[in-house]
Design a protein around this motif. Structure first.
Motif, PDB file in Angstrom:
ATOM      1  N   PHE A  68       0.844  -1.193   0.000  1.00  0.00           N
ATOM      2  CA  PHE A  68       0.000   0.000   0.000  1.00  0.00           C
ATOM      3  C   PHE A  68       0.881   1.245   0.000  1.00  0.00           C
ATOM      4  O   PHE A  68       1.870   1.312   0.735  1.00  0.00           O
ATOM      5  CB  PHE A  68      -0.877   0.045   1.257  1.00  0.00           C
ATOM      6  CG  PHE A  68      -2.115  -0.801   1.196  1.00  0.00           C
ATOM      7  CD1 PHE A  68      -3.113  -0.546   0.266  1.00  0.00           C
ATOM      8  CD2 PHE A  68      -2.296  -1.838   2.094  1.00  0.00           C
ATOM      9  CE1 PHE A  68      -4.272  -1.315   0.225  1.00  0.00           C
ATOM     10  CE2 PHE A  68      -3.447  -2.618   2.069  1.00  0.00           C
ATOM     11  CZ  PHE A  68      -4.435  -2.361   1.132  1.00  0.00           C
ATOM     12  N   ARG A  69       0.519   2.214  -0.825  1.00  0.00           N
ATOM     13  CA  ARG A  69       1.202   3.503  -0.836  1.00  0.00           C
ATOM     14  C   ARG A  69       0.166   4.579  -0.525  1.00  0.00           C
ATOM     15  O   ARG A  69      -0.519   5.072  -1.435  1.00  0.00           O
ATOM     16  CB  ARG A  69       1.870   3.731  -2.198  1.00  0.00           C
ATOM     17  CG  ARG A  69       3.080   2.792  -2.370  1.00  0.00           C
ATOM     18  CD  ARG A  69       3.617   2.764  -3.787  1.00  0.00           C
ATOM     19  NE  ARG A  69       4.819   1.952  -3.852  1.00  0.00           N
ATOM     20  CZ  ARG A  69       4.825   0.626  -4.007  1.00  0.00           C
ATOM     21  NH1 ARG A  69       3.685  -0.042  -4.078  1.00  0.00           N
ATOM     22  NH2 ARG A  69       5.971  -0.048  -4.052  1.00  0.00           N
ATOM     23  N   PRO A  70       0.021   4.907   0.761  1.00  0.00           N
ATOM     24  CA  PRO A  70      -1.044   5.836   1.151  1.00  0.00           C
ATOM     25  C   PRO A  70      -0.849   7.222   0.541  1.00  0.00           C
ATOM     26  O   PRO A  70       0.268   7.691   0.404  1.00  0.00           O
ATOM     27  CB  PRO A  70      -0.947   5.875   2.676  1.00  0.00           C
ATOM     28  CG  PRO A  70       0.365   5.289   3.025  1.00  0.00           C
ATOM     29  CD  PRO A  70       0.825   4.446   1.885  1.00  0.00           C
ATOM     30  N   LYS A  71      -1.972   7.845   0.161  1.00  0.00           N
ATOM     31  CA  LYS A  71      -1.926   9.147  -0.501  1.00  0.00           C
ATOM     32  C   LYS A  71      -2.321  10.288   0.441  1.00  0.00           C
ATOM     33  O   LYS A  71      -1.742  11.333   0.421  1.00  0.00           O
ATOM     34  CB  LYS A  71      -2.854   9.144  -1.718  1.00  0.00           C
ATOM     35  CG  LYS A  71      -2.480   8.115  -2.772  1.00  0.00           C
ATOM     36  CD  LYS A  71      -3.319   8.277  -4.004  1.00  0.00           C
ATOM     37  CE  LYS A  71      -4.523   7.413  -4.115  1.00  0.00           C
ATOM     38  NZ  LYS A  71      -4.575   6.042  -4.007  1.00  0.00           N
ATOM     39  N   GLN A  72      -3.356  10.053   1.246  1.00  0.00           N
ATOM     40  CA  GLN A  72      -3.915  11.150   2.044  1.00  0.00           C
ATOM     41  C   GLN A  72      -4.007  10.764   3.525  1.00  0.00           C
ATOM     42  O   GLN A  72      -5.060  10.878   4.138  1.00  0.00           O
ATOM     43  CB  GLN A  72      -5.295  11.526   1.518  1.00  0.00           C
ATOM     44  CG  GLN A  72      -5.236  12.022   0.087  1.00  0.00           C
ATOM     45  CD  GLN A  72      -6.595  12.002  -0.577  1.00  0.00           C
ATOM     46  OE1 GLN A  72      -7.536  11.434  -0.082  1.00  0.00           O
ATOM     47  NE2 GLN A  72      -6.675  12.634  -1.736  1.00  0.00           N
ATOM     48  N   GLY A  73      -2.909  10.267   4.063  1.00  0.00           N
ATOM     49  CA  GLY A  73      -2.886   9.951   5.488  1.00  0.00           C
ATOM     50  C   GLY A  73      -3.601   8.667   5.869  1.00  0.00           C
ATOM     51  O   GLY A  73      -3.856   8.423   7.050  1.00  0.00           O
ATOM     52  N   GLU A  74      -3.946   7.819   4.892  1.00  0.00           N
ATOM     53  CA  GLU A  74      -4.571   6.548   5.234  1.00  0.00           C
ATOM     54  C   GLU A  74      -3.592   5.712   6.054  1.00  0.00           C
ATOM     55  O   GLU A  74      -2.396   5.743   5.816  1.00  0.00           O
ATOM     56  CB  GLU A  74      -4.959   5.742   3.981  1.00  0.00           C
ATOM     57  CG  GLU A  74      -5.979   6.419   3.106  1.00  0.00           C
ATOM     58  CD  GLU A  74      -5.364   7.039   1.859  1.00  0.00           C
ATOM     59  OE1 GLU A  74      -6.093   7.186   0.886  1.00  0.00           O
ATOM     60  OE2 GLU A  74      -4.168   7.354   1.871  1.00  0.00           O
ATOM     61  N   LYS A  75      -4.123   4.986   7.005  1.00  0.00           N
ATOM     62  CA  LYS A  75      -3.264   4.204   7.901  1.00  0.00           C
ATOM     63  C   LYS A  75      -2.839   2.890   7.259  1.00  0.00           C
ATOM     64  O   LYS A  75      -3.619   2.218   6.593  1.00  0.00           O
ATOM     65  CB  LYS A  75      -4.003   3.916   9.210  1.00  0.00           C
ATOM     66  CG  LYS A  75      -4.174   5.168  10.062  1.00  0.00           C
ATOM     67  CD  LYS A  75      -4.563   4.799  11.479  1.00  0.00           C
ATOM     68  CE  LYS A  75      -4.371   5.979  12.385  1.00  0.00           C
ATOM     69  NZ  LYS A  75      -5.564   6.693  12.716  1.00  0.00           N
ATOM     70  N   ILE A  76      -1.568   2.548   7.462  1.00  0.00           N
ATOM     71  CA  ILE A  76      -1.012   1.273   7.030  1.00  0.00           C
ATOM     72  C   ILE A  76      -0.318   0.672   8.262  1.00  0.00           C
ATOM     73  O   ILE A  76       0.450   1.388   8.896  1.00  0.00           O
ATOM     74  CB  ILE A  76       0.019   1.460   5.889  1.00  0.00           C
ATOM     75  CG1 ILE A  76      -0.601   2.231   4.713  1.00  0.00           C
ATOM     76  CG2 ILE A  76       0.561   0.123   5.401  1.00  0.00           C
ATOM     77  CD1 ILE A  76      -1.799   1.605   4.073  1.00  0.00           C
ATOM     78  N   PRO A  77      -0.551  -0.568   8.631  1.00  0.00           N
ATOM     79  CA  PRO A  77      -1.370  -1.547   7.911  1.00  0.00           C
ATOM     80  C   PRO A  77      -2.867  -1.199   7.888  1.00  0.00           C
ATOM     81  O   PRO A  77      -3.346  -0.465   8.742  1.00  0.00           O
ATOM     82  CB  PRO A  77      -1.128  -2.849   8.683  1.00  0.00           C
ATOM     83  CG  PRO A  77      -0.698  -2.446  10.040  1.00  0.00           C
ATOM     84  CD  PRO A  77       0.016  -1.143   9.874  1.00  0.00           C
ATOM     85  N   HIS A  78      -3.520  -1.751   6.892  1.00  0.00           N
ATOM     86  CA  HIS A  78      -4.977  -1.719   6.828  1.00  0.00           C
ATOM     87  C   HIS A  78      -5.449  -2.694   7.898  1.00  0.00           C
ATOM     88  O   HIS A  78      -5.262  -3.901   7.762  1.00  0.00           O
ATOM     89  CB  HIS A  78      -5.422  -2.165   5.427  1.00  0.00           C
ATOM     90  CG  HIS A  78      -6.893  -2.366   5.292  1.00  0.00           C
ATOM     91  ND1 HIS A  78      -7.416  -3.395   4.538  1.00  0.00           N
ATOM     92  CD2 HIS A  78      -7.961  -1.684   5.778  1.00  0.00           C
ATOM     93  CE1 HIS A  78      -8.738  -3.328   4.569  1.00  0.00           C
ATOM     94  NE2 HIS A  78      -9.084  -2.296   5.317  1.00  0.00           N
ATOM     95  N   MET A  79      -6.003  -2.171   8.972  1.00  0.00           N
ATOM     96  CA  MET A  79      -6.334  -3.023  10.109  1.00  0.00           C
ATOM     97  C   MET A  79      -7.726  -2.684  10.619  1.00  0.00           C
ATOM     98  O   MET A  79      -8.031  -1.514  10.853  1.00  0.00           O
ATOM     99  CB  MET A  79      -5.309  -2.822  11.224  1.00  0.00           C
ATOM    100  CG  MET A  79      -5.498  -3.759  12.382  1.00  0.00           C
ATOM    101  SD  MET A  79      -4.001  -3.939  13.375  1.00  0.00           S
ATOM    102  CE  MET A  79      -3.888  -2.354  14.159  1.00  0.00           C
ATOM    103  N   GLY A  80      -8.548  -3.700  10.748  1.00  0.00           N
ATOM    104  CA  GLY A  80      -9.895  -3.521  11.258  1.00  0.00           C
ATOM    105  C   GLY A  80     -10.945  -4.012  10.271  1.00  0.00           C
ATOM    106  O   GLY A  80     -10.642  -4.773   9.355  1.00  0.00           O
ATOM    107  N   TRP A  81     -12.172  -3.559  10.475  1.00  0.00           N
ATOM    108  CA  TRP A  81     -13.307  -4.057   9.704  1.00  0.00           C
ATOM    109  C   TRP A  81     -13.504  -3.233   8.434  1.00  0.00           C
ATOM    110  O   TRP A  81     -13.387  -2.014   8.453  1.00  0.00           O
ATOM    111  CB  TRP A  81     -14.574  -3.996  10.563  1.00  0.00           C
ATOM    112  CG  TRP A  81     -14.461  -4.897  11.754  1.00  0.00           C
ATOM    113  CD1 TRP A  81     -13.867  -4.607  12.948  1.00  0.00           C
ATOM    114  CD2 TRP A  81     -14.914  -6.240  11.844  1.00  0.00           C
ATOM    115  NE1 TRP A  81     -13.924  -5.699  13.776  1.00  0.00           N
ATOM    116  CE2 TRP A  81     -14.565  -6.713  13.131  1.00  0.00           C
ATOM    117  CE3 TRP A  81     -15.575  -7.103  10.974  1.00  0.00           C
ATOM    118  CZ2 TRP A  81     -14.855  -7.999  13.561  1.00  0.00           C
ATOM    119  CZ3 TRP A  81     -15.877  -8.390  11.402  1.00  0.00           C
ATOM    120  CH2 TRP A  81     -15.522  -8.822  12.682  1.00  0.00           C
TER     121      TRP A  81
END
Length: 195
Positions: free
Chosen positions: A105-118
């Motif tokens: 994943f290469r986040p663009k707008q502050g998305e959290k990595i890892p993708h964690m949760g529902w």
């Protein structure tokens, strides 16, 4: 029914075993090639790092065992990624069963990595999913994803739309953890057992 869960030194395999017990199925955790080959269904789960895991599988000949399985096989999380051709995680050549790439994943707008949760699953194909599961929520934990392609049977959006499930021949796979996804995950595991 004989169900084998491939034991390959990865995390999270016990929770898959407990999920199967909740369905009334005694699944055996094994790294034994003959046991895996003799099972009616095989589950290839895991949490871990691609390169180390592939080295472990190759050392024990389990890479070839998995490639040659003819019964239904379910890859979960890292198991799904390892069914693919190549992972960007430490530039790893994987099993090559599903000819797709695993990328970070290469986040663009502050998305959290890892993708964690529902998150929700959409555009569901046949195989693991009943139509009633469209848009339902399942549990994810991952920093790498499989791009959408001809083998995609479910999509999810985080940073961009990605493959949350794949299928090629007798190989089924989910990026999410059905064993941690409540009733929805239970329904998906039940579908797999009934294939």
């Amino acid at each position: 029914m004989k169900v084998a869960i491939i034991d390959y030194n990865a995390g999270n395999v016990r929770s898959v075993q407990f999920a199967m017990q909740r369905l009334g199925i005694e699944a055996h955790l094994t790294g034994d090639a003959a046991e895996i080959q003799a099972a009616e269904k095989v589950i290839f789960p895991g949490v871990g790092e691609a390169n180390t895991t592939m080295a472990y599988l190759r050392e024990r000949g389990l890479d070839e065992v998995i490639r040659n399985l003819k019964q239904p096989v379910l890859g979960i999380c890292l198991g799904m990624q390892l069914l693919c051709r190549h992972s960007e995680e430490n530039d790893t050549d994987c099993l090559g069963i599903i000819p797709q790439e695993v990328v970070r994943f290469r986040p663009k707008q502050g998305e959290k990595i890892p993708h964690m949760g529902w998150n929700s699953i959409r555009n569901l194909g046949d195989g693991l999913f009943s139509p009633g599961l469209e848009g339902e929520y399942v549990y994810f934990v991952h920093s790498y994803y499989v791009e959408q392609g001809p083998y995609t049977t479910a999509t999810t959006e985080h940073v961009l739309p990605f493959s949350s499930a794949l299928q090629k021949d007798n190989f089924y796979a989910t990026q999410f953890h059905p064993e941690k996804s409540g009733k929805v995950g239970e329904a998906i595991l039940k579908h797999f057992i009934q294939l």
